[in-house]
Design an enzyme around this catalytic site. Structure first.
Site, PDB file in Angstrom:
ATOM      1  CG  HIS A 198      -0.269   0.316   2.711  1.00 32.32           C
ATOM      2  ND1 HIS A 198       0.160  -0.555   3.035  1.00 32.32           N
ATOM      3  CD2 HIS A 198       0.041   1.430   2.923  1.00 32.32           C
ATOM      4  CE1 HIS A 198       0.831  -0.210   4.391  1.00 32.32           C
ATOM      5  NE2 HIS A 198       0.283   1.357   4.600  1.00 32.32           N
ATOM      6  CG  ASP A 231      -0.347  -3.606   2.729  1.00 29.02           C
ATOM      7  OD1 ASP A 231       0.480  -3.737   1.782  1.00 29.02           O
ATOM      8  OD2 ASP A 231       0.297  -3.497   3.971  1.00 29.02           O
ATOM      9  CB  SER A 269       2.975   1.724   6.745  1.00 28.79           C
ATOM     10  OG  SER A 269       1.846   1.888   7.023  1.00 28.79           O
TER      11      SER A 269
END
Length: 402
Positions: free
Chosen positions: A133, A163, A247
């Protein structure tokens, strides 16, 4: 006529003179008292100061009343500082650049940012793992090293299901490579450290400390944003602060080894301290496939699916002809031509209830069994209902998703 009393005058003068002497003596005594207090105060225990504000006092002075001062520089070394020193420079910033104009490449703008971990250096190239993402939708990608150096990055591969994504950069300026640890050996309560770039470059290289709060957490994920749960991500839970921009960064153990790739947090007003990280043991084979093939090699059945619990009771009975005690499983909505499923004899509206002896309750169960336990080319034994009758078949799995 006046009366003059000589004795009275004599007494008066003596009293007046005595009062003046008393006053003078008192004043002198007060002055001497103050002087003695000023001289004696530094020698009294409660008056001795632990430091001096007199900048003229130098070391070696013979003035016993002065307190010597010196600047003290502390070199604090702990297990945490050692771990951060070992892994910190391997954590980089990732910038997602997207073109806002069809006609001009110069109109590229930052659409998002995150973090990444340098995990390998080979043949002049360095490889960085991050989240899918973080790089999704990018026209180009940029990696920022811990010293501020910016490098153009090439996307090697990306996987929406886990992911994860892998980038490639020029390795000539890369010096620190992260070491992968064993996430399977983690214990609840074990200290961990999150390193990343929350909120972008301003807070690059931020370090937060916490513990492992939970293992093997199953988090529902809506892959295509259609409101239906497509997958359950198995993640680590930590209370180390993970914020937007973290992230793709590293979750490290006290030895400075990467045990997780930070992925998400529970962002609700009533929730605090629930960060989630992809265990490095489950990430390693994905990373390897993305680096080598640009995609994850997963088994392929060739079917479109729907969970039985999403089908109305009427169609469960009238259309699928399921027995009353069968309320879960996976409906085959369509079978791709010439697919492994068609070759094994599966048809539309068959209901899969078991794979290799494991019960299959819904689509998530089926995908987890297929992706986590099987490989391309493996044999897969299936039990399914067709028109209310339980049947069996074996599929030889192909090499695409589902």
């Amino acid at each position: 006529m006046g009366y003059y009393d000589q004795d009275y005058e004599t007494r008066y003068r003596k009293q007046k003179g005595n009062r003046g002497g008393y006053f003078l003596a008192s004043l002198v005594g007060a002055i001497l008292g103050v002087f003695l207090i000023v001289v004696a105060l530094p020698r009294i225990g409660f008056g001795v100061l632990p430091y001096s504000t007199d900048s003229d006092v130098e070391e070696g002075t013979t003035n016993n009343d002065a307190v010597r001062t010196e600047n003290v520089s502390l070199n604090v070394v702990t297990d945490i500082t050692k771990a951060v020193e070992k892994a910190g420079d391997a954590v980089v910033g990732i910038t997602n650049l997207q073109t806002t104009s069809f006609w001009s490449e110069s109109s590229r703008q930052e659409a998002g940012s995150g973090s990444g971990v340098i995990y390998k250096k080979l043949d002049g190239k360095a490889y960085v793992v991050t989240n899918h993402h973080v790089i999704e939708g990018a026209n180009s990608l940029e990696v920022t090293l811990s010293d501020g150096t910016k490098l153009e990055a090439k996307l090697r591969g990306s996987d929406v299901w886990t992911d994860l994504a892998v980038l490639e950069v020029d390795g000539s300026k890369i010096e620190t490579i992260a070491e992968f640890g064993d996430s399977d050996a983690l214990k609840i309560g074990e200290p961990v450290i999150a390193i990343g770039n929350p909120l972008g470059a301003t807070f690059s290289g931020s370090v937060t400390q916490g513990i492992v709060s939970g293992l093997e957490r199953a988090i529902p994920v809506d892959i295509n944003q259609d409101g239906a749960i497509d997958w359950q991500a198995e993640v680590l839970q930590t209370d180390a602060a993970i914020n937007p921009g973290n992230s793709g960064g590293a979750l490290i153990n006290i030895s400075g080894q990467v045990v997780g790739i930070n992925s998400m947090k529970i962002a609700q007003s009533s929730v605090e301290g629930i960060g989630l990280s992809i265990p490095i043991k489950s990430a390693e084979p994905i990373i390897s496939d993305l680096e080598e093939f640009g995609e994850v090699k997963r088994p392929y059945m060739g079917i479109q699916l729907q969970s039985v619990n999403e089908v109305s009771a009427y169609h469960q009975k009238e259309t699928l002809k399921l027995p009353e005690d069968v309320t879960s499983g996976v409906v085959i909505m369509t079978v791709d031509p010439n697919s492994p499923a068609e070759q094994a004899g599966l048809e539309d509206l068959d209901v899969i209830v078991e794979m290799d002896g494991d019960p299959i309750k819904d689509v998530i169960d089926l995908r987890k069994h297929l992706y986590n336990k099987k490989k391309v080319g493996d044999q897969l034994k299936i039990k399914f209902y067709r028109a209310g009758k339980l049947q069996e078949t074996t599929i030889k799995l192909g090499g695409n998703t589902l």
